[in-house]
Design a protein around this motif. Sequence first.
Motif, short mmCIF file in Angstrom:
data_model
loop_
_atom_site.label_atom_id
_atom_site.label_comp_id
_atom_site.label_asym_id
_atom_site.label_seq_id
_atom_site.Cartn_x
_atom_site.Cartn_y
_atom_site.Cartn_z
N LEU A 16 51.80 42.85 53.19
CA LEU A 16 53.17 43.06 53.29
C LEU A 16 53.38 43.91 52.24
CD1 LEU A 16 55.06 43.86 55.92
CD2 LEU A 16 56.56 42.53 54.39
N ASN A 17 52.87 43.85 51.18
CA ASN A 17 53.10 44.65 49.71
C ASN A 17 52.66 46.32 50.06
OD1 ASN A 17 55.81 44.19 48.30
ND2 ASN A 17 54.41 42.46 47.74
N THR A 18 51.62 46.34 50.61
CA THR A 18 50.82 47.90 50.23
C THR A 18 50.91 48.11 52.28
OG1 THR A 18 48.27 46.45 51.75
CG2 THR A 18 48.39 46.11 49.48
N LEU A 19 51.20 48.12 52.84
CA LEU A 19 52.04 49.17 53.48
C LEU A 19 53.30 49.50 53.98
CD1 LEU A 19 51.98 46.42 57.07
CD2 LEU A 19 50.26 47.35 55.96
N THR A 20 52.30 50.84 54.58
CA THR A 20 53.72 51.50 54.23
C THR A 20 54.89 51.64 55.39
OG1 THR A 20 53.43 53.15 55.67
CG2 THR A 20 52.58 53.72 53.68
N LEU A 21 56.30 51.80 55.44
CA LEU A 21 57.11 51.22 56.08
C LEU A 21 56.28 51.66 58.45
CD1 LEU A 21 60.81 51.66 54.47
CD2 LEU A 21 59.23 49.96 54.64
N ALA A 22 56.05 52.95 57.58
CA ALA A 22 55.17 53.51 59.16
C ALA A 22 53.93 52.67 59.91
CB ALA A 22 54.87 55.17 58.92
N GLU A 23 52.97 52.39 58.41
CA GLU A 23 52.02 51.52 59.30
C GLU A 23 52.95 49.93 59.19
OE1 GLU A 23 48.25 52.82 56.13
OE2 GLU A 23 50.19 51.36 55.34
N ALA A 24 53.43 49.19 58.76
CA ALA A 24 54.67 48.26 59.50
C ALA A 24 55.64 48.58 60.52
CB ALA A 24 55.42 47.57 58.33
N ALA A 25 55.95 49.72 60.83
CA ALA A 25 56.88 49.75 62.29
C ALA A 25 56.05 50.11 63.13
CB ALA A 25 57.60 51.11 62.16
N ALA A 26 54.31 50.16 63.34
CA ALA A 26 53.64 50.60 63.77
C ALA A 26 53.21 49.27 64.49
CB ALA A 26 52.33 51.52 63.30
N LEU A 27 52.92 48.71 63.48
CA LEU A 27 52.68 47.01 64.54
C LEU A 27 53.47 46.26 64.72
CD1 LEU A 27 51.27 45.92 60.41
CD2 LEU A 27 49.62 46.19 62.50
N LEU A 28 54.57 46.46 64.69
CA LEU A 28 55.88 46.14 65.10
C LEU A 28 55.93 46.09 66.88
CD1 LEU A 28 58.38 45.65 63.08
CD2 LEU A 28 57.53 44.36 63.87
N ASP A 29 55.24 48.09 66.78
CA ASP A 29 55.51 48.37 68.50
C ASP A 29 54.26 47.96 68.86
OD1 ASP A 29 57.26 49.88 68.35
OD2 ASP A 29 57.11 51.30 67.60
N ALA A 30 53.14 48.06 68.24
CA ALA A 30 51.79 47.43 69.05
C ALA A 30 51.86 46.54 69.95
CB ALA A 30 50.60 46.85 67.88
#
Length: 79
Positions: free
Chosen positions: A59-73
């Motif tokens: 998680l620490n290496t992810l951007t907020l946008a990348e984390a949101a994309a994972l949640l939307d996947a």
Amino acid sequence: MGSAYETLTEALVTRIGIDPERLAPDRTFADLALDSMALVELAVALDEHTEAVLPLEDLNTLTLAEAAALLDAPGGAGR
């Protein structure tokens, strides 16, 4: 940004206490200086609103946008 980004940032503000002005899609969780307890609290908050699970170990290496994309996947992150 979609609803996953909004859910993520809302949890960061309301559950973790991050100043909304510090949030941007290109910010990483490391930029926000969240400790392990805050990351767990965030995961719990997100679990209440989505079926997706973020990988806490990365998680620490992810951007907020990348984390949101994972949640939307499709199927959600980690599912």
